[in-house]
Design a protein around this motif. Sequence first.
Motif, PDB file in Angstrom:
ATOM      1  N   LYS A  46       6.754   4.166  -9.363  1.00 29.73           N
ATOM      2  CA  LYS A  46       6.807   5.054 -10.527  1.00 29.73           C
ATOM      3  C   LYS A  46       7.003   4.191 -11.757  1.00 29.73           C
ATOM      4  CE  LYS A  46       9.311   8.876 -12.646  1.00 29.73           C
ATOM      5  NZ  LYS A  46       9.312   8.274 -13.969  1.00 29.73           N
ATOM      6  N   GLY A  47       6.179   4.438 -12.750  1.00 34.08           N
ATOM      7  CA  GLY A  47       6.292   3.713 -14.003  1.00 34.08           C
ATOM      8  C   GLY A  47       6.355   4.665 -15.181  1.00 34.08           C
ATOM      9  N   LYS A  91       2.669   7.682 -11.715  1.00 31.25           N
ATOM     10  CA  LYS A  91       3.052   7.329 -10.349  1.00 31.25           C
ATOM     11  C   LYS A  91       1.832   6.845  -9.580  1.00 31.25           C
ATOM     12  CE  LYS A  91       6.352  11.132 -10.237  1.00 31.25           C
ATOM     13  NZ  LYS A  91       6.714  12.389  -9.577  1.00 31.25           N
ATOM     14  N   SER A  92       2.085   5.991  -8.588  1.00 33.27           N
ATOM     15  CA  SER A  92       0.987   5.469  -7.768  1.00 33.27           C
ATOM     16  C   SER A  92       0.596   6.401  -6.642  1.00 33.27           C
ATOM     17  CB  SER A  92       1.383   4.126  -7.160  1.00 33.27           C
ATOM     18  OG  SER A  92       2.407   4.312  -6.182  1.00 33.27           O
ATOM     19  N   LEU A 145       0.508   1.746 -14.706  1.00 34.26           N
ATOM     20  CA  LEU A 145       1.755   2.473 -14.496  1.00 34.26           C
ATOM     21  C   LEU A 145       2.750   2.251 -15.620  1.00 34.26           C
ATOM     22  CD1 LEU A 145       2.164   1.738 -10.689  1.00 34.26           C
ATOM     23  CD2 LEU A 145       1.326   3.837 -11.748  1.00 34.26           C
ATOM     24  N   ILE A 197       7.536  -0.519 -14.850  1.00 27.04           N
ATOM     25  CA  ILE A 197       7.970  -0.051 -13.524  1.00 27.04           C
ATOM     26  C   ILE A 197       9.419   0.412 -13.621  1.00 27.04           C
ATOM     27  CG2 ILE A 197       8.326  -0.679 -11.096  1.00 27.04           C
ATOM     28  CD1 ILE A 197       5.378  -0.752 -11.935  1.00 27.04           C
TER      29      ILE A 197
END
Length: 96
Positions: A26-27, A31-32, A60, A63
Amino acid sequence: VDYKITIFTGDRRGAGTNANVCIKIKGSNGKSGRILLSPDSSNSFKRNSKSIFGIQVPDLGIIERIAIGHDDSGWGSSWYLDKIVIRNEQNGKENY
């Protein structure tokens, strides 16, 4: 954006795992989602080893949080994770 994820498995008895390992990042920009880290060799996630993975996700940003875990599959599924380094290949920023 390309990210390089380097995972260090610790040097303790029983530290390695044969389980399937996944990560979520999550950045500040999003989110990835859940990403399966497919082993790059038979040495991935073994005791006292370094495993490197490349992923491609939208930028992102900064991080903020990661979640990493495994599915308890295989023999010897416990795991001693030492550290993770996530590097943004576009700007060279690393997060520990």
